[in-house]
Design an enzyme around this catalytic site. Sequence first.
Site, PDB file in Angstrom:
ATOM      1  N   TYR A  24       4.561   4.244   4.272  1.00 30.07           N
ATOM      2  CA  TYR A  24       3.519   3.101   3.450  1.00 30.07           C
ATOM      3  C   TYR A  24       4.112   1.772   4.270  1.00 30.07           C
ATOM      4  CZ  TYR A  24       2.313  -0.286  -0.117  1.00 30.07           C
ATOM      5  OH  TYR A  24       1.481  -1.191  -0.722  1.00 30.07           O
ATOM      6  N   HIS A  28       1.705  -0.622   6.599  1.00 33.49           N
ATOM      7  CA  HIS A  28       1.562  -1.801   6.129  1.00 33.49           C
ATOM      8  C   HIS A  28       1.753  -2.873   7.299  1.00 33.49           C
ATOM      9  CE1 HIS A  28       0.200  -0.721   2.210  1.00 33.49           C
ATOM     10  NE2 HIS A  28      -0.411  -1.746   2.207  1.00 33.49           N
ATOM     11  N   TRP A  81      -9.223   2.363   4.054  1.00 30.28           N
ATOM     12  CA  TRP A  81      -7.990   1.922   3.559  1.00 30.28           C
ATOM     13  C   TRP A  81      -7.531   2.587   2.199  1.00 30.28           C
ATOM     14  CZ3 TRP A  81      -4.050  -0.254   5.986  1.00 30.28           C
ATOM     15  CH2 TRP A  81      -3.040  -0.826   5.143  1.00 30.28           C
TER      16      TRP A  81
END
Length: 112
Positions: A24, A28, A81
């Site tokens: 994650y 990001h 996304w």
Amino acid sequence: MTHQAAPQRVALHTRLEPGKEAEYESVHAVIPPELDVALREAGVRSWRIWRNGLDLFHVVEVDDYAAMRAALRDHPANIPWQARMAELLAVEDDYSGDDTGIGLVWELPVKE
């Protein structure tokens, strides 16, 4: 000089699937440029995310949170996304319903 209205500040909570923490954060590290443009065009002024274990806490400053969600729901930059996020989150966001974020209980007032 035009005075811009103060943005809404919306707090959100999401939760990662166990073992997805590093992935994650890696995803990001740099979001796709087209998503950056879509977020800004939808009125997002800032979006910050903190992580504690599997729990993610977001603070979004946006002109109109409901309008932002409506604009992004079927946006071509947001669909892939959200599909990618669905692989990492315990509960995916399908942009249905009338999500308003976490209710504010208290904040220290700003002193002038």
